[in-house]
Design an enzyme around this catalytic site. Structure first.
Site, PDB file in Angstrom:
ATOM      1  N   ASP A  36       9.289   6.080   7.397  1.00  0.00           N
ATOM      2  CA  ASP A  36       8.961   7.426   7.912  1.00  0.00           C
ATOM      3  C   ASP A  36       7.971   8.169   7.012  1.00  0.00           C
ATOM      4  O   ASP A  36       7.582   9.294   7.311  1.00  0.00           O
ATOM      5  CB  ASP A  36      10.252   8.245   8.086  1.00  0.00           C
ATOM      6  CG  ASP A  36      11.015   8.421   6.787  1.00  0.00           C
ATOM      7  OD1 ASP A  36      10.525   7.982   5.717  1.00  0.00           O
ATOM      8  OD2 ASP A  36      12.121   9.006   6.829  1.00  0.00           O
ATOM      9  N   GLY A  37       7.606   7.560   5.890  1.00  0.00           N
ATOM     10  CA  GLY A  37       6.630   8.206   5.011  1.00  0.00           C
ATOM     11  C   GLY A  37       7.196   9.333   4.162  1.00  0.00           C
ATOM     12  O   GLY A  37       6.460  10.011   3.459  1.00  0.00           O
ATOM     13  N   ARG A  54       3.376  13.269  -9.075  1.00  0.00           N
ATOM     14  CA  ARG A  54       3.483  12.559 -10.330  1.00  0.00           C
ATOM     15  C   ARG A  54       2.129  12.285 -10.958  1.00  0.00           C
ATOM     16  O   ARG A  54       1.097  12.260 -10.278  1.00  0.00           O
ATOM     17  CB  ARG A  54       4.341  11.304 -10.166  1.00  0.00           C
ATOM     18  CG  ARG A  54       3.600  10.058  -9.872  1.00  0.00           C
ATOM     19  CD  ARG A  54       4.562   8.878  -9.763  1.00  0.00           C
ATOM     20  NE  ARG A  54       3.899   7.814  -9.042  1.00  0.00           N
ATOM     21  CZ  ARG A  54       4.506   6.765  -8.521  1.00  0.00           C
ATOM     22  NH1 ARG A  54       5.813   6.630  -8.619  1.00  0.00           N
ATOM     23  NH2 ARG A  54       3.830   5.844  -7.886  1.00  0.00           N
ATOM     24  N   LYS A 112       4.321  11.509  -3.713  1.00  0.00           N
ATOM     25  CA  LYS A 112       5.231  10.530  -3.104  1.00  0.00           C
ATOM     26  C   LYS A 112       6.091  11.289  -2.106  1.00  0.00           C
ATOM     27  O   LYS A 112       6.763  12.257  -2.495  1.00  0.00           O
ATOM     28  CB  LYS A 112       6.087   9.926  -4.210  1.00  0.00           C
ATOM     29  CG  LYS A 112       6.928   8.748  -3.809  1.00  0.00           C
ATOM     30  CD  LYS A 112       7.472   8.125  -5.082  1.00  0.00           C
ATOM     31  CE  LYS A 112       8.249   6.884  -4.866  1.00  0.00           C
ATOM     32  NZ  LYS A 112       8.576   6.261  -6.150  1.00  0.00           N
ATOM     33  N   GLY A 142       0.815  -1.214   0.000  1.00  0.00           N
ATOM     34  CA  GLY A 142       0.000   0.000   0.000  1.00  0.00           C
ATOM     35  C   GLY A 142       0.844   1.257   0.000  1.00  0.00           C
ATOM     36  O   GLY A 142       2.074   1.206   0.095  1.00  0.00           O
ATOM     37  N   ASP A 199       4.266  -4.985  -7.361  1.00  0.00           N
ATOM     38  CA  ASP A 199       3.629  -3.722  -6.954  1.00  0.00           C
ATOM     39  C   ASP A 199       4.123  -2.571  -7.822  1.00  0.00           C
ATOM     40  O   ASP A 199       3.592  -1.468  -7.753  1.00  0.00           O
ATOM     41  CB  ASP A 199       3.891  -3.425  -5.470  1.00  0.00           C
ATOM     42  CG  ASP A 199       5.368  -3.442  -5.128  1.00  0.00           C
ATOM     43  OD1 ASP A 199       6.046  -4.429  -5.454  1.00  0.00           O
ATOM     44  OD2 ASP A 199       5.850  -2.462  -4.537  1.00  0.00           O
ATOM     45  N   ARG A 249       3.849   6.053   1.799  1.00  0.00           N
ATOM     46  CA  ARG A 249       4.343   7.432   1.849  1.00  0.00           C
ATOM     47  C   ARG A 249       3.839   8.179   0.623  1.00  0.00           C
ATOM     48  O   ARG A 249       4.520   9.058   0.096  1.00  0.00           O
ATOM     49  CB  ARG A 249       5.861   7.439   1.872  1.00  0.00           C
ATOM     50  CG  ARG A 249       6.444   6.652   0.709  1.00  0.00           C
ATOM     51  CD  ARG A 249       7.824   7.069   0.481  1.00  0.00           C
ATOM     52  NE  ARG A 249       8.412   6.187  -0.518  1.00  0.00           N
ATOM     53  CZ  ARG A 249       9.619   6.349  -0.961  1.00  0.00           C
ATOM     54  NH1 ARG A 249      10.343   7.335  -0.509  1.00  0.00           N
ATOM     55  NH2 ARG A 249      10.093   5.544  -1.855  1.00  0.00           N
TER      56      ARG A 249
HETATM   57  P1  AMP Z   1       8.745   1.212  -3.565  1.00  0.00           P
HETATM   58  O1  AMP Z   1      10.047   0.564  -3.310  1.00  0.00           O
HETATM   59  O2  AMP Z   1       8.811   2.718  -3.632  1.00  0.00           O
HETATM   60  O3  AMP Z   1       7.989   0.635  -4.725  1.00  0.00           O
HETATM   61  O4  AMP Z   1       7.867   0.937  -2.254  1.00  0.00           O
HETATM   62  C1  AMP Z   1       7.521  -0.347  -1.795  1.00  0.00           C
HETATM   63  C2  AMP Z   1       6.653  -0.211  -0.560  1.00  0.00           C
HETATM   64  O5  AMP Z   1       7.390   0.389   0.503  1.00  0.00           O
HETATM   65  C3  AMP Z   1       5.418   0.656  -0.723  1.00  0.00           C
HETATM   66  O6  AMP Z   1       4.407   0.102   0.052  1.00  0.00           O
HETATM   67  C4  AMP Z   1       5.861   1.985  -0.185  1.00  0.00           C
HETATM   68  O7  AMP Z   1       4.781   2.785   0.216  1.00  0.00           O
HETATM   69  C5  AMP Z   1       6.732   1.565   0.978  1.00  0.00           C
HETATM   70  N1  AMP Z   1       7.744   2.571   1.338  1.00  0.00           N
HETATM   71  C6  AMP Z   1       8.895   2.851   0.684  1.00  0.00           C
HETATM   72  N2  AMP Z   1       9.574   3.833   1.302  1.00  0.00           N
HETATM   73  C7  AMP Z   1       8.844   4.186   2.402  1.00  0.00           C
HETATM   74  C8  AMP Z   1       9.008   5.147   3.452  1.00  0.00           C
HETATM   75  N3  AMP Z   1      10.071   5.944   3.511  1.00  0.00           N
HETATM   76  N4  AMP Z   1       8.043   5.217   4.399  1.00  0.00           N
HETATM   77  C9  AMP Z   1       6.964   4.414   4.340  1.00  0.00           C
HETATM   78  N5  AMP Z   1       6.749   3.502   3.387  1.00  0.00           N
HETATM   79  C10 AMP Z   1       7.679   3.375   2.424  1.00  0.00           C
HETATM   80 MG    MG Z   2       6.371   0.980  -5.700  1.00  0.00          MG
END
Ligand code: AMP
Ligand code: MG
Length: 492
Positions: A126-127, A177, A114, A91, A253, A94
Site C-alpha cells: 500500500d506504500g 530519514r 519512508k 525499488g 537491498d 513506499r
Molecule cells: P524493506 O523490508 O523495508 O527493506 O522493503 C523491501 C521492499 O519491499 C522494498 O522494495 C520496499 O519498498 C517494499 N515495501 C515494503 N513495505 C511496503 C509497502 N507497505 N508498500 C509498498 N512497498 C513496500
Molecule cells: Mg529495505
C-alpha cells in the site's frame, strides 16, 4: 504570489548523474500531516532554515506532497537477494528520495521519506508506513548513532492523519530519514542482472566519488569499491556484534555501499547472551541470527562481487580470483575489527595472542550463566577488584567459580595498565542504556495511544547510552521474566 518554500539547500547529484537509477515521483496526498518528532540538532547540522521548523508547510513537504525549492523527489530502483532468493525488481515501493544536502561537516546527505505512498515499485503493497515501526526506526537509529555505529538517522516522524490497515487499523506515519546515500548492493544487482554494465560502471564511479573519494582515480575502480565496501561492512558488523544488535533482515537491498546500518525493521538488541538469537517473526530458519551476521555479511558481499564481476577483469578467471581475494580479506578484516571492538569492551587498548580465547570464554560463560549481554559487560567496570558486590558475580546469582576464575585471567591480562584508565575504557565502551525490547514496546504502545512521554524518555536515555542517569536504574535491567519471548515484525 507566495514565496517558494526553501528549507534546505538541495544539490541532487544522484538525480543529475545517474538518470537510469530512479523514477521521478511525488508523495501521495494525506489528510493531515503533522510532526510527531523532529530532530532539531540533526536539522541544524543539515543547514536547515530553522525559522521554517514551525511552518505548516514543513509537514506537507515531509509527506512528499508539497514541492520545495531544489527538491527533486525520486523513487530509487534496486533489486536484492531476500532471504537467499533473488528479487530482480524491488525499488522504493513506499519511499522517496527528496534530495541531497551538504551538511556542516561537508558531507553529502540524502533526505529520504519512508511511507510516502505507492510508486511503480509497490507491487502488492500500500506504500504506507505506520506509527509504531516509524518510531521504532527513529529510536533505533538514534541509539546506534549515540553508540558510535554508522547508521542512517531520523530527521522527523510524522503522523499522516490516515488509518492504515495492518494487523488491525493503525495510525499512518512517515519517517524522514537521513543517510550518507541510499545506494545498496541491490542497486548494483538490478543493473547487473539486466546485463547493463555501463550503468554498473557509472554506479561504481559515482559511489567512489561520493563515499571513497581517496580511491576515485584508482586504475580498477570496481575492485577498489569492492574492497572499500568489504572493509566498511566488516567493521560495521563487528560493531553490531559489540552491542548485541541483530539487524533481522540482512538482505542485499539493505546493505549500503556507505557502510551505514539501514532499514530498521524487525531488528532488536539481544538480551540474554545466545548467538542463536533471532527476533524477527519472518526469519524461521534463523538465517539472520546474531551469530550468523558476519557470515551473512560475507555472503552479501559475494553477491556484490558477482554484480561487479565483468568490471573486475576482462578475463573471467582473473575476475573470480580477484573477487575471492576480497572475500578472503573480509574474513580477516572482520576478525580484526571484532577483536578491536571487544578489546575495548574488556578495557584493553590492544590485542595479543590469547585474547580471542579470553574473549570467547567470557561469551561462553554469559551463555551458560544466562546473563544479559549489555548488563554483564557494563558490570565489568565494577569487577576490577575481587569481591566487589556490584560486579558481574553478583548478577549471576549462582555458583560462580567459573566466572571467578575467568575474572582472574582477565585481571592478569590487565595487569600493568592503570586501573583508572581501564575503568574509563570500560565505561566508555559498554553502554548502560540500549533500546531494550520491553521498554521500546511499552513506549511504542503508549505512542500509539497518544502518549509520547515514554518514547521521549527512552529516546533521551539511549541518546546518551554511556551515562548513568539518576532515577533510571530500572531502564538498565533486562526484561522482567513475565515479558516472555519477544518477536519483531516486518510490517513497517
Ligand atoms: P524493506 O523490508 O523495508 O527493506 O522493503 C523491501 C521492499 O519491499 C522494498 O522494495 C520496499 O519498498 C517494499 N515495501 C515494503 N513495505 C511496503 C509497502 N507497505 N508498500 C509498498 N512497498 C513496500
Ligand atoms: Mg529495505
Amino acid at each position: 504570489m507566495t514565496q517558494e518554500f526553501a528549507p534546505f539547500s538541495f544539490d541532487n547529484s544522484f538525480v543529475r548523474e545517474l538518470p537510469e537509477c530512479y523514477e521521478r515521483w511525488q508523495g501521495a496526498r494525506v489528510p493531515d500531516p503533522a510532526l510527531v518528532c523532529f530532530n532539531l540538532q540533526l536539522a541544524e547540522s543539515l543547514g536547515m532554515d530553522l525559522t521554517l521548523a514551525p511552518d505548516p508547510r514543513l509537514p506537507a513537504f515531509f509527506a512528499g506532497m508539497l514541492p520545495a525549492q531544489g527538491s527533486e523527489p525520486v523513487a530509487l530502483i534496486y533489486a536484492g537477494h531476500q532471504f537467499g532468493g533473488f528479487s530482480p525488481r524491488l525499488g522504493d515501493g513506499r519511499a522517496l528520495l527528496l534530495g541531497e544536502v551538504i551538511d556542516n561537516q561537508g558531507q553529502r546527505k540524502d533526505i529520504h521519506l519512508k511511507g510516502s505512498g505507492r510508486t511503480n515499485f509497490s507491487r502488492g503493497g500500500d506504500g504506507k508506513a505506520v506509527l509504531g515501526p516509524v518510531l521504532r526506526e527513529y529510536l533505533m537509529g538514534e541509539a546506534m548513532y549515540a553508540l558510535g555505529i554508522p547508521t542512517t538517522r531520523a530527521l522527523a516522524a510524522m503522523r499522516t492523519g490516515e488509518n492504515v490497515h495492518r494487523d488491525g487499523i493503525k495510525p499512518g506515519a512517515i519517517l524522514v530519514r537521513v543517510a550518507a546515500s541510499h545506494i545498496r548492493v541491490g542497486t548494483f544487482e538490478y543493473f547487473a542482472a539486466r546485463g547493463e554494465f555501463e550503468v554498473v560502471e557509472q554506479l561504481v564511479a559515482y559511489s567512489l566519488r561520493r563515499h571513497y573519494p581517496q580511491r576515485q582515480h584508482d586504475p580498477l575502480p570496481a575492485m577498489s569499491l569492492l574492497e572499500e565496501v568489504s572493509k566498511a561492512q566488516a567493521k560495521l558488523v563487528a560493531q553490531w556484534m559489540g552491542v548485541g544488535f541483530i539487524h533481522g533482515v540482512m538482505n542485499t537491498d539493505n546493505v549500503t555501499i556507505s557502510g551505514e546500518t539501514i532499514d530498521y525493521g524487525p531488528c532488536a538488541f539481544m538480551d540474554r547472551y545466545d548467538a542463536r538469537t533471532v527476533f524477527s517473526s519472518i526469519d524461521h530458519q534463523g538465517r539472520y541470527a546474531y551469530g550468523n551476521q558476519p557470515g551473512i555479511a560475507r555472503w552479501n558481499l559475494a553477491r556484490f562481487a558477482e554484480a561487479l564481476l565483468p568490471l573486475l577483469s576482462t578475463n573471467e578467471a582473473e575476475a573470480q580470483a580477484r573477487a575471492h581475494g576480497v572475500l578472503d580479506a573480509f574474513a580477516e578484516d572482520y576478525t580484526q575489527a571484532w577483536l578491536e571492538v571487544f578489546a575495548a569492551k574488556f578495557g584493553l587498548v590492544d590485542t595479543q595472542d590469547g585474547d580471542l580465547d579470553l574473549f570467547m570464554d567470557f561469551l561462553k560463560l554469559l551463555g551458560e550463566l544466562n546473563l544479559d549481554f549489555t548488563q554483564a559487560f557494563r558490570a565489568l567496570s565494577k569487577s576490577l577488584i575481587p569481591g566487589d558486590d556490584h560486579g558481574i558475580v553478583s548478577l549471576s546469582g549462582q555458583d560462580s567459580a567459573s566466572l571467578e576464575s575467568w575474572l582472574e585471567r582477565w585481571r592478569l591480562r590487565l595487569a600493568g595498565s592503570s586501573p583508572d584508565k581501564v575503568q574509563q575504557r570500560l565505561l566508555a565502551n559498554n553502554p548502560v542504556y540500549i533500546p531494550r525490547n520491553h521498554l521500546l514496546q511499552a513506549a511504542l504502545d503508549a505512542a500509539e495511544s497518544g502518549d509520547m512521554m515514554p518514547f521521549e524518555q527512552l529516546l533521551k536515555l539511549v541518546s546518551h547510552p554511556f551515562t548513568e542517569q539518576e532515577g533510571f536504574q530500572s531502564f538498565a535491567l533486562p526484561a522482567p521474566d513475565d515479558f516472555g519471548s519477544f518477536q519483531t515484525f516486518c510490517g513497517t
